[in-house]
Scaffold this active site. Structure first.
Site, PDB file in Angstrom:
ATOM      1  N   HIS A  32       0.854  -1.173   0.000  1.00 43.32           N
ATOM      2  CA  HIS A  32       0.000   0.000   0.000  1.00 43.32           C
ATOM      3  C   HIS A  32       0.896   1.231   0.000  1.00 43.32           C
ATOM      4  CE1 HIS A  32      -3.573   2.358   0.711  1.00 43.32           C
ATOM      5  NE2 HIS A  32      -2.962   2.982   1.701  1.00 43.32           N
ATOM      6  N   ALA A  33       0.459   2.283  -0.638  1.00 40.34           N
ATOM      7  CA  ALA A  33       1.143   3.579  -0.636  1.00 40.34           C
ATOM      8  C   ALA A  33       2.605   3.465  -1.072  1.00 40.34           C
ATOM      9  CB  ALA A  33       0.990   4.256   0.718  1.00 40.34           C
TER      10      ALA A  33
END
Length: 91
Positions: A15-16
């Protein structure tokens, strides 16, 4: 087509920031690279939306595949990347 299985080490999963670093590395190979879970359809590893939609969490196993010259070496470098906690590392 060569493939490798790796456990996601990043504390936030893919994620991210970890996803962005992985996608950048996959794009840098110049190969067709896919990532997915066993039994599920793989996604394009060069697509940030695809990788984030995969929702791979810390501790989950994913399967990487690559096609083209240098696929084995490319997969080894991507496995090494995912085996580190990318979110904890300095940018």
């Amino acid at each position: 087509m060569p493939q490798r299985t790796v456990t996601i080490a990043s504390s936030v999963g893919l994620h991210a920031r970890p996803a962005a670093l992985f996608v950048e590395a996959a794009q840098g190979t110049g190969l067709d690279v896919e990532i997915g879970r066993a039994g599920e359809e793989a996604v394009d590893a060069t697509s940030i939306l695809g990788v984030m939609a995969l929702g791979a969490k810390h501790g989950e196993e994913v399967i990487l595949t690559a096609d083209g010259d240098g696929a084995d070496a490319a997969l080894e470098s991507l496995v090494a990347l995912l085996s580190r906690d990318l979110d904890a590392e300095e940018g």
